[in-house]
Design a protein around this motif. Structure first.
Motif, short mmCIF file in Angstrom:
data_model
loop_
_atom_site.label_atom_id
_atom_site.label_comp_id
_atom_site.label_asym_id
_atom_site.label_seq_id
_atom_site.Cartn_x
_atom_site.Cartn_y
_atom_site.Cartn_z
N PHE A 161 1.01 -0.98 -0.27
CA PHE A 161 0.36 0.65 0.17
C PHE A 161 0.75 1.23 0.14
O PHE A 161 0.34 2.17 -0.07
CB PHE A 161 -0.63 0.17 0.82
N LEU A 162 2.29 0.83 -0.02
CA LEU A 162 3.41 1.57 -0.14
C LEU A 162 3.64 2.83 -0.68
O LEU A 162 4.38 1.76 -1.56
CB LEU A 162 4.24 2.15 1.74
N THR A 163 4.58 4.20 -0.58
CA THR A 163 5.54 3.82 -1.99
C THR A 163 6.48 3.34 -1.61
O THR A 163 6.98 3.63 -0.37
CB THR A 163 5.31 5.82 -1.84
N PRO A 164 7.95 3.32 -2.06
CA PRO A 164 8.98 3.07 -1.67
C PRO A 164 10.09 3.83 -1.00
O PRO A 164 10.12 3.76 0.15
CB PRO A 164 10.07 2.84 -3.02
N THR A 165 9.34 5.19 -1.30
CA THR A 165 10.24 6.56 -0.51
C THR A 165 8.92 7.92 -0.13
O THR A 165 8.40 7.11 -0.92
CB THR A 165 11.53 6.82 -0.91
N PRO A 166 8.94 8.30 0.94
CA PRO A 166 10.06 8.05 2.45
C PRO A 166 9.56 6.52 2.93
O PRO A 166 8.48 6.37 3.34
CB PRO A 166 9.79 9.27 3.14
N ASN A 167 10.42 6.51 3.74
CA ASN A 167 10.03 5.01 4.46
C ASN A 167 11.69 4.81 5.66
O ASN A 167 12.06 4.56 5.62
CB ASN A 167 10.77 3.46 3.42
N ILE A 168 10.77 6.01 6.64
CA ILE A 168 11.42 6.14 7.81
C ILE A 168 10.92 5.89 9.10
O ILE A 168 9.75 6.00 8.84
CB ILE A 168 11.76 7.76 7.51
N ALA A 169 11.80 5.71 10.09
CA ALA A 169 11.63 5.38 11.27
C ALA A 169 12.61 5.73 12.65
O ALA A 169 13.33 5.19 12.18
CB ALA A 169 10.60 4.16 11.29
N GLN A 170 12.56 7.02 13.14
CA GLN A 170 13.83 7.50 13.56
C GLN A 170 13.23 8.17 15.15
O GLN A 170 12.72 8.85 15.25
CB GLN A 170 14.93 7.47 13.01
N VAL A 171 14.21 8.11 16.41
CA VAL A 171 14.34 9.09 16.98
C VAL A 171 14.70 10.46 16.36
O VAL A 171 15.67 10.31 15.60
CB VAL A 171 14.84 8.73 18.05
N THR A 172 14.30 11.70 16.59
CA THR A 172 13.90 12.61 16.32
C THR A 172 14.01 13.70 17.97
O THR A 172 13.04 13.17 18.97
CB THR A 172 12.98 13.55 15.12
N SER A 173 14.60 14.81 17.37
CA SER A 173 14.66 15.70 18.50
C SER A 173 14.09 16.98 17.69
O SER A 173 13.91 18.05 18.23
CB SER A 173 16.38 16.53 19.43
N ASN A 174 12.89 16.66 16.65
CA ASN A 174 13.75 17.96 16.21
C ASN A 174 11.55 18.41 17.05
O ASN A 174 11.02 19.89 17.05
CB ASN A 174 12.87 17.47 14.44
N TYR A 175 10.62 17.60 16.67
CA TYR A 175 9.66 17.96 18.41
C TYR A 175 9.94 16.42 19.36
O TYR A 175 10.27 15.84 19.05
CB TYR A 175 8.50 17.42 17.02
N ALA A 176 8.55 17.55 20.63
CA ALA A 176 8.67 16.04 21.25
C ALA A 176 7.44 16.75 22.27
O ALA A 176 7.45 17.99 22.63
CB ALA A 176 9.85 16.59 22.00
N PHE A 177 6.81 15.24 22.67
CA PHE A 177 5.61 15.87 23.33
C PHE A 177 6.21 15.91 24.83
O PHE A 177 5.53 17.43 25.45
CB PHE A 177 4.78 14.43 23.59
N GLU A 178 6.68 15.50 24.95
CA GLU A 178 7.43 15.29 26.78
C GLU A 178 8.37 14.63 26.53
O GLU A 178 9.40 14.25 25.75
CB GLU A 178 7.18 14.41 27.08
N GLY A 179 9.73 15.87 27.36
CA GLY A 179 11.24 15.59 27.40
C GLY A 179 11.83 16.37 26.03
O GLY A 179 10.93 17.31 25.15
N SER A 180 12.60 15.62 25.20
CA SER A 180 12.99 16.65 24.40
C SER A 180 13.36 15.90 22.65
O SER A 180 13.34 15.60 21.81
CB SER A 180 15.47 16.31 24.76
N ASN A 181 13.04 14.60 23.08
CA ASN A 181 12.82 13.34 21.73
C ASN A 181 11.12 13.11 21.52
O ASN A 181 10.69 12.73 22.58
CB ASN A 181 13.42 11.89 21.62
#
Ligand SMILES: [Ca+2]
Ligand SMILES: [Ca+2]
Length: 255
Positions: A161-181
């Motif tokens: 059901f998905l396109t080949p890209t983007p295909n990303i899953a990783q921790v980020t510090s760009n946004y956080a609901f709580e804490g930094s990540n």
């Protein structure tokens, strides 16, 4: 509706203001399957069938705000998905969070950008007080690390059901609901069909795989998600919108 949303809507894609995904979870019945009773958030293994909890019953608005999702195991509808014990009845006292199910309610065909934070199991031991275990804060891992959830195209159930890209899953510090990540997931549906979905699975992920959650003891699972529709750079450039999008992203990040 702002200028960017109007143009995207005119392109035949759902406008930003009404863009939505349906969010539910699949849980694996590891107790019924003979799996170990480790602590909440520990690796509960991959034995047992998978049930949906409150299938497609909640909505994520792709508007850049954090929204909470709550699953109550004693009362939410249960729908069989896969495996011998998937019978529409929750079996066992515990299991694992096997996946977050993300359904294409908005008919999206451009890349989607999601963030997950604060994955928490709250339960009340007999005769005790409520206990909350946040096993998905993503604070103990560096940005770029894969934790709990595999890449979007990992699951053979939904890779088609998905396109080949983007295909990303990783921790980020760009946004956080709580804490930094938080945890960032980027993917795209290859068709506007509203039946298409993503099985964002925890199956044997290198860090924090198959996290155990309680089904008994008034157990609830909660987490926070935020989402955005992200037009492809090529489309943006063709429409002369690259600068506008950049300004919007910077403004959103400050907010
Ligand atoms: Ca069952
Ligand atoms: Ca966090």
């Amino acid at each position: 509706m702002n200028k960017l949303a109007v143009i995207i809507a005119a392109m035949g894609v759902t406008g930003l203001a009404s863009a939505q995904l349906q969010i539910s979870i699949g849980v694996r019945e590891t107790h019924a399957g003979g799996g170990p009773e480790v602590g909440v958030g520990g690796n509960g293994g991959s034995a047992g069938g998978i049930e949906w909890i409150n299938l497609d019953g909640q909505t994520l608005n792709l508007n850049g705000t954090w929204q909470q999702f709550t699953f109550t195991f004693a009362t939410d509808p249960v729908t069989g998905f896969a495996g011998a014990t998937a019978n529409g009845v929750l079996d066992g006292n515990y299991g694992v969070l096997e996946n977050i199910r993300i359904r294409n309610l908005g008919g999206h065909t451009i890349p989607l950008n999601l963030w997950i934070d604060g994955v928490t199991n709250t339960y009340t031991p007999v005769g005790g007080s409520p206990v909350s275990v946040n096993f998905g804060s993503f604070e103990n891992y560096d940005p770029g690390t894969r934790v709990m959830f595999q890449l979007p195209n990992f699951s053979g159930s939904t890779a088609g059901f998905l396109t080949p890209t983007p295909n990303i899953a990783q921790v980020t510090s760009n946004y956080a609901f709580e804490g930094s990540n938080s945890y960032n997931v980027q993917f795209g549906f290859n068709s506007p069909a509203q039946t298409n979905w993503l099985r964002l699975t925890t199956f044997n992920t290198v860090n924090s795989p198959n996290p155990l959650i309680r089904f008994d003891q008034n157990s609830q699972l909660t987490f926070w998600m935020r989402g955005e529709v992200v037009p492809e750079p090529g489309t943006m450039a063709a429409l002369g919108l690259g600068t506008l999008a950049l300004i919007r992203r910077r403004r959103n990040k400050k907010a």
